[in-house]
Motif scaffolding. Structure first.
Motif, short mmCIF file in Angstrom:
data_model
loop_
_atom_site.label_atom_id
_atom_site.label_comp_id
_atom_site.label_asym_id
_atom_site.label_seq_id
_atom_site.Cartn_x
_atom_site.Cartn_y
_atom_site.Cartn_z
N ASN A 1 11.47 -24.78 -39.46
CA ASN A 1 12.43 -23.69 -39.40
C ASN A 1 11.89 -22.40 -40.00
O ASN A 1 12.52 -21.35 -39.85
CB ASN A 1 13.71 -24.08 -40.13
CG ASN A 1 14.44 -25.24 -39.46
OD1 ASN A 1 13.92 -25.87 -38.56
ND2 ASN A 1 15.64 -25.51 -39.93
N LEU B 1 16.64 -21.43 -32.86
CA LEU B 1 17.73 -21.26 -33.83
C LEU B 1 18.38 -19.89 -33.71
O LEU B 1 19.57 -19.74 -33.97
CB LEU B 1 17.20 -21.49 -35.24
CG LEU B 1 16.89 -22.94 -35.60
CD1 LEU B 1 16.17 -23.02 -36.94
CD2 LEU B 1 18.17 -23.77 -35.63
N GLY B 2 17.61 -18.89 -33.32
CA GLY B 2 18.17 -17.57 -33.10
C GLY B 2 19.22 -17.59 -32.00
O GLY B 2 20.29 -16.96 -32.12
N TYR B 3 18.93 -18.32 -30.92
CA TYR B 3 19.90 -18.41 -29.83
C TYR B 3 21.11 -19.26 -30.23
O TYR B 3 22.24 -18.97 -29.83
CB TYR B 3 19.23 -18.99 -28.58
CG TYR B 3 18.41 -17.94 -27.85
CD1 TYR B 3 18.99 -17.09 -26.92
CD2 TYR B 3 17.06 -17.78 -28.13
CE1 TYR B 3 18.25 -16.12 -26.27
CE2 TYR B 3 16.30 -16.82 -27.48
CZ TYR B 3 16.90 -15.98 -26.57
OH TYR B 3 16.16 -15.01 -25.94
N LYS B 4 20.87 -20.28 -31.03
CA LYS B 4 22.00 -21.07 -31.52
C LYS B 4 22.94 -20.19 -32.34
O LYS B 4 24.17 -20.27 -32.19
CB LYS B 4 21.49 -22.23 -32.36
CG LYS B 4 22.62 -23.06 -32.98
CD LYS B 4 22.09 -24.16 -33.89
CE LYS B 4 23.24 -24.93 -34.53
NZ LYS B 4 22.76 -25.99 -35.44
N ALA B 5 22.38 -19.35 -33.21
CA ALA B 5 23.20 -18.50 -34.08
C ALA B 5 24.01 -17.48 -33.28
O ALA B 5 25.10 -17.10 -33.69
CB ALA B 5 22.31 -17.79 -35.09
N LEU B 6 23.48 -17.05 -32.14
CA LEU B 6 24.14 -16.00 -31.35
C LEU B 6 24.79 -16.54 -30.08
O LEU B 6 25.19 -15.77 -29.21
CB LEU B 6 23.12 -14.91 -30.98
CG LEU B 6 22.55 -14.12 -32.16
CD1 LEU B 6 21.51 -13.12 -31.67
CD2 LEU B 6 23.66 -13.41 -32.93
N GLU C 1 27.71 -17.82 -29.41
CA GLU C 1 29.06 -17.33 -29.13
C GLU C 1 29.05 -15.88 -28.67
O GLU C 1 29.87 -15.48 -27.82
CB GLU C 1 29.95 -17.50 -30.36
CG GLU C 1 30.26 -18.95 -30.70
CD GLU C 1 31.27 -19.08 -31.83
OE1 GLU C 1 31.81 -18.04 -32.27
OE2 GLU C 1 31.53 -20.22 -32.26
N SER C 2 28.15 -15.08 -29.19
CA SER C 2 28.05 -13.68 -28.77
C SER C 2 27.59 -13.57 -27.32
O SER C 2 28.10 -12.73 -26.56
CB SER C 2 27.09 -12.93 -29.69
OG SER C 2 27.57 -12.90 -31.02
N ASP D 1 11.65 -15.26 -33.99
CA ASP D 1 12.97 -15.48 -34.57
C ASP D 1 13.92 -14.31 -34.31
O ASP D 1 15.12 -14.43 -34.52
CB ASP D 1 12.87 -15.77 -36.06
CG ASP D 1 12.21 -14.66 -36.85
OD1 ASP D 1 11.55 -13.78 -36.24
OD2 ASP D 1 12.33 -14.66 -38.09
#
Length: 240
Positions: A57, A136-141, A143-144, A224
């Protein structure tokens, strides 16, 4: 749950000790033969001369940046071909029938906890390291992107079984597509790199509207930050 990683440390008698810990933990030398886990930052472990393998990570700060070799210049405006790729959710995805708006991020190869990288010099290959932070960047965003009407897909040349380990470990809510047989890679002449006898895709990302690539990022660095950049591009397009 924190991700597991493996460490190897050489003691004064040149013996090798191996064990598992959690990301962000450190190793503390207790004597010449043993080490034990203590919960503080892994940077201390590095100062003790302990090599941390597959700290997946974390993006090292000294990675070489890939150069723009023009390998994706021909892709902007291209219509995706009528090709079917297997997805990690068990479905078969026809690229010509993607949702009206999709974002596809393409990466070389994710690592796996407790296993060495594909090549000893993986971090030295420009554009190779960083697939897990990119994901992980796509996971975090996620919903956006969904709020803008975009379906997220990851894409690599690993098979679906290999990709499913990543989906389960990171608890991803979007599927990964496998171009294991290089069908799409050859159809669109996608830029690749050869590592340890394997053909890997160079990192890039596309915004796809009605089957056509309308925006792309290539090369991608740092990985990232790729998701945030693509979200910015998506918001800049009309009718959002």
């Amino acid at each position: 749950m924190a991700e597991l990683f493996t460490v190897c440390a050489k003691n004064r008698q040149a013996d090798i000790w191996q064990g598992e810990g959690r990301l962000g933990d450190r190793l503390l030398r207790t004597d010449r033969k043993k080490m034990c886990w203590q919960p503080y930052l892994g940077e201390t472990a590095r100062r003790l001369g302990i090599m941390v393998i597959n700290e997946l990570n974390v993006l090292p700060g000294d990675l070489p940046a890939p150069e723009d070799d023009g390998g994706a210049d021909h892709l902007l405006g291209r219509t995706l071909p009528q090709l079917v790729l297997p997805a990690t959710d068990g479905s078969l995805v026809d690229l010509s029938e993607l949702p009206a708006r999709s974002v596809i991020f393409i990466y070389p190869r994710t690592g796996q906890p407790g296993k060495p990288p594909l090549a000893d010099n993986w971090n030295e290959i420009a554009g190779a390291r960083g697939c897990t932070p990119q994901t992980l960047g796509y996971k975090a965003l996620a919903e956006s992107f969904l709020a803008l009407g975009y379906q997220i897909y990851g894409l690599s040349t690993q098979n679906s079984a290999y990709q499913q380990e990543l989906v389960a470990r990171l608890q991803l809510t979007f599927p990964m597509l496998s171009d294991e047989h290089l069908t799409l890679t050859r159809s669109l002449s996608l830029p690749t790199l050869e590592v340890a006898g394997q053909t890997l895709l160079k990192r890039m990302s596309w915004l796809v509207h009605d089957g056509k690539i309308v925006k792309l990022c290539y090369p991608v660095f740092p990985p990232d930050q790729n998701a945030a950049r693509m979200l910015e591009l998506a918001r800049s397009l009309p009718d959002q």
